[in-house]
Design a protein around this motif. Structure first.
Motif, PDB file in Angstrom:
ATOM      1  N   GLN A  13      45.707  36.235  52.869  1.00  0.00           N
ATOM      2  CA  GLN A  13      46.803  36.963  52.290  1.00  0.00           C
ATOM      3  C   GLN A  13      47.606  35.800  51.630  1.00  0.00           C
ATOM      4  N   ALA A  14      48.282  36.544  50.600  1.00  0.00           N
ATOM      5  CA  ALA A  14      49.267  35.477  49.679  1.00  0.00           C
ATOM      6  C   ALA A  14      50.203  34.653  50.789  1.00  0.00           C
ATOM      7  N   GLY A  15      50.194  33.289  50.328  1.00  0.00           N
ATOM      8  CA  GLY A  15      50.758  32.433  50.912  1.00  0.00           C
ATOM      9  C   GLY A  15      49.958  31.979  52.216  1.00  0.00           C
ATOM     10  N   ASP A  90      45.099  33.213  42.136  1.00  0.00           N
ATOM     11  CA  ASP A  90      44.183  31.906  42.413  1.00  0.00           C
ATOM     12  C   ASP A  90      42.657  32.890  42.942  1.00  0.00           C
ATOM     13  N   THR A  91      42.879  33.927  42.953  1.00  0.00           N
ATOM     14  CA  THR A  91      41.522  34.767  42.991  1.00  0.00           C
ATOM     15  C   THR A  91      40.459  34.399  42.068  1.00  0.00           C
ATOM     16  N   GLN A 119      26.822  26.510  43.485  1.00  0.00           N
ATOM     17  CA  GLN A 119      26.646  28.086  43.540  1.00  0.00           C
ATOM     18  C   GLN A 119      27.721  28.737  43.514  1.00  0.00           C
ATOM     19  N   GLY A 120      28.791  28.328  44.023  1.00  0.00           N
ATOM     20  CA  GLY A 120      30.298  28.717  44.017  1.00  0.00           C
ATOM     21  C   GLY A 120      30.764  29.390  45.341  1.00  0.00           C
ATOM     22  N   THR A 121      31.910  29.515  45.563  1.00  0.00           N
ATOM     23  CA  THR A 121      32.500  30.236  46.846  1.00  0.00           C
ATOM     24  C   THR A 121      33.449  30.932  46.377  1.00  0.00           C
ATOM     25  N   GLN A 122      33.474  32.494  46.733  1.00  0.00           N
ATOM     26  CA  GLN A 122      34.583  33.232  46.579  1.00  0.00           C
ATOM     27  C   GLN A 122      35.658  33.058  47.382  1.00  0.00           C
ATOM     28  N   VAL A 123      36.823  33.027  46.463  1.00  0.00           N
ATOM     29  CA  VAL A 123      38.181  33.112  47.171  1.00  0.00           C
ATOM     30  C   VAL A 123      38.941  34.395  46.797  1.00  0.00           C
ATOM     31  N   THR A 124      39.247  35.205  47.632  1.00  0.00           N
ATOM     32  CA  THR A 124      40.114  36.405  47.275  1.00  0.00           C
ATOM     33  C   THR A 124      41.275  36.351  48.017  1.00  0.00           C
ATOM     34  N   VAL A 125      42.494  36.272  47.181  1.00  0.00           N
ATOM     35  CA  VAL A 125      43.918  36.365  47.667  1.00  0.00           C
ATOM     36  C   VAL A 125      44.467  37.636  47.782  1.00  0.00           C
ATOM     37  N   SER A 126      44.968  38.236  48.915  1.00  0.00           N
ATOM     38  CA  SER A 126      45.326  39.716  48.494  1.00  0.00           C
ATOM     39  C   SER A 126      46.998  39.532  48.609  1.00  0.00           C
ATOM     40  N   SER A 127      47.751  40.614  47.923  1.00  0.00           N
ATOM     41  CA  SER A 127      49.190  40.304  47.749  1.00  0.00           C
ATOM     42  C   SER A 127      49.682  41.176  49.134  1.00  0.00           C
TER      43      SER A 127
END
Length: 127
Positions: A13-15, A90-91, A119-127
């Motif tokens: 989550q955001a923050g 930042d996603t 290969q990368g790693t996914q970061v997903t930030v939800s609002s």
């Protein structure tokens, strides 16, 4: 053969915070710079931060200063990117790369100066 493996991404989550890891193998990295970049869908790969392995010197993109930190653990051959106060923007997929250390300066922020990539790693930030 050089291998870089990122891990630690996820949904937050955001923050919130995440710590990304870049595990390096295949050679001695004492004379290398390890950099973190990120790429969001439809956007170019963007420099985040870099660290000189031997000295621990760091370099950040101006927009990343204050929220992100970079460090390394030589015993574990791992570079970390600590992401704090995350925002939805930042996603992205976060990549680590390696280049030989030649000098301090802008080459640390140029993706084309890096010879090896994970290969990368996914970061997903939800609002």
């Amino acid at each position: 053969q050089v291998q870089l493996v990122e891990s630690g991404g996820g949904l937050v989550q955001a923050g919130g915070s995440l710590r990304l890891s870049c595990a390096a193998s295949g050679r001695t990295f004492s004379n290398y710079v390890i950099g973190w970049f990120r790429q969001a869908p439809g956007k170019e790969r963007e420099f985040v931060a870099a660290i000189r392995w031997s000295a621990g010197s760091t370099y950040f993109a101006d927009s990343m200063k204050g929220r992100f930190t970079i460090s390394r653990d030589s015993a574990k051959n791992t570079v970390y990117l600590q992401l704090n106060s995350l925002k939805p923007e930042d996603t992205a997929v976060y990549y680590c790369g390696a280049q030989l250390f030649l000098n301090y300066g802008s080459r640390w922020s140029r993706s084309y100066d890096y010879n090896y990539w994970g290969q990368g790693t996914q970061v997903t930030v939800s609002s």
